[in-house]
Design a protein around this motif. Sequence first.
Motif, PDB file in Angstrom:
ATOM      1  N   THR A   5      42.988  55.246   4.574  1.00  0.00           N
ATOM      2  CA  THR A   5      43.144  53.915   4.852  1.00  0.00           C
ATOM      3  C   THR A   5      42.554  53.375   6.140  1.00  0.00           C
ATOM      4  O   THR A   5      43.102  54.007   7.114  1.00  0.00           O
ATOM      5  N   VAL A   6      41.654  52.426   6.083  1.00  0.00           N
ATOM      6  CA  VAL A   6      41.187  51.977   7.193  1.00  0.00           C
ATOM      7  C   VAL A   6      41.066  50.508   7.357  1.00  0.00           C
ATOM      8  O   VAL A   6      41.343  49.930   6.464  1.00  0.00           O
ATOM      9  N   GLU A   7      41.255  50.267   8.727  1.00  0.00           N
ATOM     10  CA  GLU A   7      40.779  48.853   8.848  1.00  0.00           C
ATOM     11  C   GLU A   7      39.600  48.330   9.307  1.00  0.00           C
ATOM     12  O   GLU A   7      39.209  49.272  10.237  1.00  0.00           O
ATOM     13  N   VAL A   8      39.026  47.477   8.466  1.00  0.00           N
ATOM     14  CA  VAL A   8      37.523  47.115   8.791  1.00  0.00           C
ATOM     15  C   VAL A   8      37.281  46.073   9.486  1.00  0.00           C
ATOM     16  O   VAL A   8      37.686  45.091   9.129  1.00  0.00           O
ATOM     17  N   HIS A   9      36.553  46.139  10.514  1.00  0.00           N
ATOM     18  CA  HIS A   9      36.047  44.869  11.210  1.00  0.00           C
ATOM     19  C   HIS A   9      34.609  44.798  10.859  1.00  0.00           C
ATOM     20  O   HIS A   9      33.809  45.901  11.309  1.00  0.00           O
ATOM     21  N   ILE A  10      34.061  43.526  10.328  1.00  0.00           N
ATOM     22  CA  ILE A  10      32.476  43.506  10.306  1.00  0.00           C
ATOM     23  C   ILE A  10      32.157  42.612  11.286  1.00  0.00           C
ATOM     24  O   ILE A  10      32.500  41.143  11.061  1.00  0.00           O
ATOM     25  N   LEU A  11      31.299  42.862  12.269  1.00  0.00           N
ATOM     26  CA  LEU A  11      30.953  41.779  13.141  1.00  0.00           C
ATOM     27  C   LEU A  11      29.211  41.611  13.449  1.00  0.00           C
ATOM     28  O   LEU A  11      28.655  42.464  13.445  1.00  0.00           O
ATOM     29  N   PRO A  12      28.895  40.387  12.727  1.00  0.00           N
ATOM     30  CA  PRO A  12      27.417  40.294  13.003  1.00  0.00           C
ATOM     31  C   PRO A  12      26.893  40.110  14.286  1.00  0.00           C
ATOM     32  O   PRO A  12      27.689  39.558  15.049  1.00  0.00           O
ATOM     33  N   HIS A  13      25.741  40.575  14.585  1.00  0.00           N
ATOM     34  CA  HIS A  13      25.267  40.608  15.888  1.00  0.00           C
ATOM     35  C   HIS A  13      23.557  40.769  15.907  1.00  0.00           C
ATOM     36  O   HIS A  13      23.020  41.908  15.546  1.00  0.00           O
ATOM     37  N   LYS A  14      22.997  39.603  16.307  1.00  0.00           N
ATOM     38  CA  LYS A  14      21.553  39.755  16.250  1.00  0.00           C
ATOM     39  C   LYS A  14      21.008  40.289  15.002  1.00  0.00           C
ATOM     40  O   LYS A  14      20.122  41.120  15.084  1.00  0.00           O
ATOM     41  N   ARG A  15      21.364  39.851  13.850  1.00  0.00           N
ATOM     42  CA  ARG A  15      20.785  39.849  12.666  1.00  0.00           C
ATOM     43  C   ARG A  15      20.894  41.601  12.150  1.00  0.00           C
ATOM     44  O   ARG A  15      20.501  42.072  11.432  1.00  0.00           O
ATOM     45  N   ARG A  16      21.906  42.147  13.026  1.00  0.00           N
ATOM     46  CA  ARG A  16      22.352  43.251  12.586  1.00  0.00           C
ATOM     47  C   ARG A  16      24.208  43.088  12.845  1.00  0.00           C
ATOM     48  O   ARG A  16      24.518  41.973  12.914  1.00  0.00           O
ATOM     49  N   PHE A  17      24.374  44.512  12.027  1.00  0.00           N
ATOM     50  CA  PHE A  17      26.260  44.368  11.958  1.00  0.00           C
ATOM     51  C   PHE A  17      26.556  45.543  12.527  1.00  0.00           C
ATOM     52  O   PHE A  17      26.290  46.545  12.533  1.00  0.00           O
ATOM     53  N   PHE A  18      27.684  45.163  13.555  1.00  0.00           N
ATOM     54  CA  PHE A  18      28.425  46.334  14.050  1.00  0.00           C
ATOM     55  C   PHE A  18      29.679  46.288  12.909  1.00  0.00           C
ATOM     56  O   PHE A  18      30.331  45.283  12.423  1.00  0.00           O
TER      57      PHE A  18
END
Lengths: 518, 175
Positions: free
Chosen positions: A81-94
């Motif tokens: 089980t993971v906690e997922v963070h999706i962060l858009p950054h300059k047309r890319r994603f962290f």
Amino acid sequence: MNLPDEISSYLKSVFEESRNPLCFLIDRDFALLDWWGFSEAYGYKNLQSGASILDHAPFLFGMLGSKTEVLPFVTTPTGGTVEVHILPHKRRFFVILLSATRDHDTHQQRQQTANELKLLHATQRQLITRQRTLIGELVEAKAELDHRRREAERSNANKNQFIAMMTHEFRTPLSSIINYADLALEADTSEADGRKSSEAIARASRHLLNLVETVLHEARLEAGHLKLRERSFNVQELLDDLSTILAPLAAEKGIAYATYLEDNVPAVLYADDVCLRQILINLLGNAIKFTETGGVSMEVAWSDSQLLIAVNDSGPGIDLADQERIFGAYQRAERADALSQPGSGLGLTITIELTRLMQGHFDLDSEPGRGCKASLRVPAKPSSMPSEDDVVLPAPAVELDAEGTATILLCDDDEDLIDLAEYYLQRAGYGLLVARDGEEAVEKALQYSPDLILMDINTPRLSGADAARQLREAGFSAPVVALTASDVRKLDQRDFTVSLRKPIQMPRLLAEIRRHLR
Amino acid sequence: MNQVNSKVCVVGDFAVGKTSTVERFVNNHFSDKYLTTIGVKVDTAEVDLTQDLKLKLILWDIAGTTEFKHVEMAYLRGMSGYILVADGTRLTTISAARELKTQIEATHGELPFVFLLNKSDLQHAWEVSDRQREKLVNEFSSELFVTSAKTGDHVAGAIARLAELIAERELFGPQ
């Protein structure tokens, strides 16, 4: 406050140890550009630049947008089980993954308990509902049982009343028979008194037989065993028979009895004459029973392939309420004069049932003081000649003169009946052989080859039915006449030339013998 | 062979059999032990649509709820269709499924879905009467499936039907 380097370093190591952070850099098409962190903690062993991250993290599909997304508990088959963070950054994603297994397990324990409690409540609620339903059903079932019990008690009371009534009805003719028989046996009885006694015994016996037939008929009707048996019969002969039976009863009461047969009624009809006979005996018998002055008449007409019969009487009549009640089994009109009359109370019920069985129509038109008109309409077909398979032919008038020299074998274990048959058969000129059981009958029949056998069915050692079968198998071909108190239709008609219902009047028996010896 | 990815969310009240349904479909396995799902469980399965085309379903088995909160709404993001699951032995789970459907339609518009009335193996304990079932048939017509994750009855058929609906929508757009 600025944290000293060692504290920052300590915090970083604690966080990394507990959460195993992993960071992906991906483009809009899910191509992995770079990564950092604890990839092996999530089972990601062969990460490659340019490969699709969806093979490792399918949960990212559809999730890339312009805003930061945080998914607290995402469980995958391989990565825990993971906690997922999706962060858009300059047309890319962290994409940052943090291990959430420990939190997940704590949450799950808590939630599991809560859910199980809810399920328990739901089950309890269902049980209570079910219990209420069952109690409702139980109450309903009890009410139904009570209702049935009351009905059974009512029916039982009716039957008891009926049995009490029938006992009385049987006792009356039986006491006549006993008393007149005693009288006839007395040494000093004159010939005239003897004849009078015999007539009384015969009358009482016929009445008794009629009672038995009526009760049996109703029992068969109630059980639904009665079926129509249509055959050709002569209408005039049927009416003559009825007159023979009923006219003396009317004469005894000093009332008139008349029959009118219209010219257009076909001479021979195809219908169930046994049913019709029973219906008319009931109607005419009732009419005579309740009529004290005037008379009883029967009109027979024909229209539209239907036999139209009206039985009129000048009796006291029946009011509407009594007419309603009359249609129930075991109930007779609650009039004082009705209760004073003998009868099983089944006559009209049987009449109605039999009329229905014949697909006919029965109607009663009466008012108190105006007599009664019973109308009957039954379908029938005109026919050319009466059927030969007659099992209940009316008794023809037979002269008891010598008729021939044929030998008759009588098989019966009733000594009185043997004596009676001996008297009548020998008087009619027949030679008589007697067998007292089925085996003896087979022996004597094969030894003496009689011209005809009178075979009782209920005989000791070997039944009459089995004896007849054995005889037929042995090649015995002379007529075998079955005599039985049970249903003649149950017998194998291949073994018997004709089957007659007991009790049989001797003239009738002689007529049958003569017919089959011819 | 071409492959199309498709996110499908499995939603419904708690303990209606969502996880068991996915487990039956993906691994053809069933466990009698009830284990509450926290957050979301993600699994994948492939459905062949034609000889040349298969649909890879990314199944999001979302924790049971009667109403989506903010976090659960995030889970729904990007889905192509959904599976509504209710439990035939608990009438309230049907209303919950209806409520969730309304919420989904309000935020995502009309999407392909199938309605699974689960636990058909427990017919003796069903609260859904014949009349209510008739009503559900009228309401959901061909999208209603009476299933059993325990026996596997109609599970694959229901998900195959959803795959068809999704493919139709992907190829021909919303009807």
